[in-house]
Design a protein around this motif. Structure first.
Motif, PDB file in Angstrom:
ATOM      1  N   LYS A  48       0.541   4.195  -2.726  1.00 38.85           N
ATOM      2  CA  LYS A  48      -0.436   5.248  -2.420  1.00 38.85           C
ATOM      3  C   LYS A  48       0.144   6.248  -1.420  1.00 38.85           C
ATOM      4  O   LYS A  48       1.058   5.920  -0.668  1.00 38.85           O
ATOM      5  CB  LYS A  48      -1.692   4.643  -1.760  1.00 38.85           C
ATOM      6  CG  LYS A  48      -2.182   3.370  -2.402  1.00 38.85           C
ATOM      7  CD  LYS A  48      -3.475   3.585  -3.128  1.00 38.85           C
ATOM      8  CE  LYS A  48      -3.954   2.264  -3.682  1.00 38.85           C
ATOM      9  NZ  LYS A  48      -4.974   2.400  -4.680  1.00 38.85           N
ATOM     10  N   GLU A  79     -11.149  -1.312  -3.665  1.00 37.69           N
ATOM     11  CA  GLU A  79     -11.384  -0.215  -4.594  1.00 37.69           C
ATOM     12  C   GLU A  79     -12.698  -0.380  -5.360  1.00 37.69           C
ATOM     13  O   GLU A  79     -13.445   0.581  -5.538  1.00 37.69           O
ATOM     14  CB  GLU A  79     -10.211  -0.227  -5.584  1.00 37.69           C
ATOM     15  CG  GLU A  79     -10.157   0.852  -6.621  1.00 37.69           C
ATOM     16  CD  GLU A  79      -8.867   0.709  -7.444  1.00 37.69           C
ATOM     17  OE1 GLU A  79      -8.057   1.636  -7.411  1.00 37.69           O
ATOM     18  OE2 GLU A  79      -8.680  -0.347  -8.095  1.00 37.69           O
ATOM     19  N   TRP A 134       0.834  -1.214   0.000  1.00 37.25           N
ATOM     20  CA  TRP A 134       0.000   0.000   0.000  1.00 37.25           C
ATOM     21  C   TRP A 134       0.865   1.259   0.000  1.00 37.25           C
ATOM     22  O   TRP A 134       0.685   2.170  -0.820  1.00 37.25           O
ATOM     23  CB  TRP A 134      -0.911  -0.022   1.230  1.00 37.25           C
ATOM     24  CG  TRP A 134      -1.910   1.093   1.276  1.00 37.25           C
ATOM     25  CD1 TRP A 134      -1.756   2.294   1.924  1.00 37.25           C
ATOM     26  CD2 TRP A 134      -3.187   1.133   0.648  1.00 37.25           C
ATOM     27  NE1 TRP A 134      -2.873   3.068   1.749  1.00 37.25           N
ATOM     28  CE2 TRP A 134      -3.772   2.373   0.969  1.00 37.25           C
ATOM     29  CE3 TRP A 134      -3.914   0.231  -0.134  1.00 37.25           C
ATOM     30  CZ2 TRP A 134      -5.039   2.747   0.520  1.00 37.25           C
ATOM     31  CZ3 TRP A 134      -5.174   0.597  -0.585  1.00 37.25           C
ATOM     32  CH2 TRP A 134      -5.721   1.842  -0.259  1.00 37.25           C
ATOM     33  N   ARG A 144      -7.622  -4.273  -4.782  1.00 36.49           N
ATOM     34  CA  ARG A 144      -8.571  -4.164  -5.902  1.00 36.49           C
ATOM     35  C   ARG A 144     -10.024  -4.353  -5.420  1.00 36.49           C
ATOM     36  O   ARG A 144     -10.928  -3.623  -5.844  1.00 36.49           O
ATOM     37  CB  ARG A 144      -8.202  -5.224  -6.951  1.00 36.49           C
ATOM     38  CG  ARG A 144      -8.951  -5.160  -8.220  1.00 36.49           C
ATOM     39  CD  ARG A 144      -8.571  -3.963  -9.067  1.00 36.49           C
ATOM     40  NE  ARG A 144      -9.548  -3.841 -10.146  1.00 36.49           N
ATOM     41  CZ  ARG A 144     -10.299  -2.777 -10.378  1.00 36.49           C
ATOM     42  NH1 ARG A 144     -10.163  -1.685  -9.643  1.00 36.49           N
ATOM     43  NH2 ARG A 144     -11.177  -2.766 -11.348  1.00 36.49           N
TER      44      ARG A 144
END
Ligand code: NAD
Ligand code: TYD
Length: 354
Positions: free
Chosen positions: A23, A239, A19, A236
């Protein structure tokens, strides 16, 4: 900010690295630091301003609520669990406490927090439950792979406790409208896995000159997935997963245990040959079978591929080579985990957390 339970463990720690490598959004890690929780696995991000850690038990609902109120995360990813089948046979109580009671306490803390959020944040909030394919039970050699509609038939105290937690999560969605997502993944392997699970145990024992204990006839089949592929799947689903849905995650890599051990020995023979020229295969020892040992797991991952476009990037050959190399390159991590020295490191690093 996203809130992760149990991310000082194997998959959660890998997820934090994944992560923060992708991000800007900060992470808050909550972990009780049981034998399986190891802050050394998070040491590479310890001074990253986006990383926050709290040593806490998920059963402590008031403390979890206080953290939620302070940090106001937009999502919770629930990794925390007792996770080793052999330990669940030896002592199932901790599995019921953490996996069932703990998931209940967490759901209740989250439900209260979520109910109090302003409408846009409430609509965007996600509770992602990280679970296992072992809830589906055992397959014969000719059965089709597990799909999301395969009936639950858990056989071990571990898989039964995870099945119970999956049902709680499902019920909190249907009854209270909590925005949940569930992933059911096959056996993971990779860096930072505690060396009592098959792959790191075999690497550790091989290098230490100890026997490599293969349970029963070694013909049990697991569907192996490299941990970073699992982390990509979780990100995923977070998201774009559909609310209330479950997603099976697997590597399409069915391998018999004995073949896993042979491949590991062959890799070690190449990468760290023994002084006397003999193969690590000579250390393989067949031992008594695990009680209730599930014969075969296999995942049909077509739903996550079709709906979310996820497929694994590593083959078993590439993932296993990376894994063996990581354990060869990180003898200190293994030594500290096996000796308990990492608790001292935690003490120095985090004061009260020792
Ligand atoms: P792990 O045992 O390596 O880590 C579990 C973490 O949870 C540890 O850091 C531990 O300290 C923490 N923890 C345990 N009890 C706690 C409690 N009461 N409160 C707070 N923290 C607590 O497990 P893992 O292999 O990283 O698995 C993570 C999740 O993924 C689990 O839910 C597991 O069921 C699931 N899963 C694992 C695999 C696998 O192959 N390892 C496959 C599919 C799903
Ligand atoms: P494990 O890593 O404990 O995962 P799980 O039980 O959740 O699948 O074990 C993987 C397989 O390897 C399982 O069939 C049991 C077997 N096994 C051995 O043969 N020897 C060992 O020492 C261990 C730990 C596992």
């Amino acid at each position: 900010m996203i809130f992760l339970t149990g991310a000082a463990g194997f998959i959660g720690a890998n997820f934090v690295h994944h992560w923060l490598g992708q991000k800007d959004e900060p992470v808050l890690v909550l972990d009780a630091l049981t034998y399986a929780g190891n802050l050394e696995s998070l040491a590479p991000v310890a001074s990253d301003p986006r990383y926050h850690f709290a040593q806490l038990d998920i059963c402590d609902r008031p403390a979890v609520t206080a953290l939620l109120t302070t940090h106001r995360p937009r999502a919770l990813l629930h990794f925390a669990a007792e996770s080793h089948v052999d330990r669940s046979i030896h002592g199932p109580g901790d599995f019921i406490r953490t996996n069932v009671q703990g998931t209940f306490e967490l759901l209740e803390a989250i439900r209260a927090y979520w109910a109090g959020l302003p409408a846009p944040e409430k609509a965007a909030f996600r509770f992602l439950h990280v679970s296992t394919d072992e809830v589906y039970g055992s397959l014969s050699p000719t059965d089709p792979a597990f799909t999301e509609t395969t009936p639950y038939a858990p056989n071990s105290p571990y898989s039964a406790s995870k099945a119970a937690s999956d049902h709680l999560v499902r019920a909190w969605h249907h009854t209270y409208g909590l925005p949940v997502l569930t992933t059911n993944c096959s056996n993971n392997y990779g860096p930072y896995q505690f060396p009592e699970k098959l792959i790191p145990l075999m690497i550790h024992n091989a290098l230490a000159g100890k026997p490599l204990p293969v349970y029963g006839d070694g013909q049990n089949v697991r569907d192996w997935l490299y941990v970073q592929d699992h982390c990509r799947a979780i990100a995923r689903v977070l998201e774009a997963g559909r609310l209330g849905e479950t997603y099976n995650v697997g590597g399409c890599n069915e391998v018999k245990n004995l073949d896993v051990v042979h491949t590991l020995c062959d890799l070690l023979d190449q990468l760290r040959p023994k002084m006397d020229g003999s193969s690590y295969r000579a250390q393989i020892t067949f031992v008594a079978d695990r009680p209730g040992h599930d014969r075969r797991y296999a995942i049909d991952a077509r739903k996550i591929e079709r709906e979310l476009g996820w497929t694994p990037q590593e083959t078993f050959a590439t993932g296993l080579r990376k894994t063996v190399q990581w354990y060869l390159d990180n003898p200190d991590w293994v030594e500290h985990v096996t000796s308990g020295a990492y608790r001292q490191w935690v003490g120095k690093q985090y004061g009260a957390a020792a």
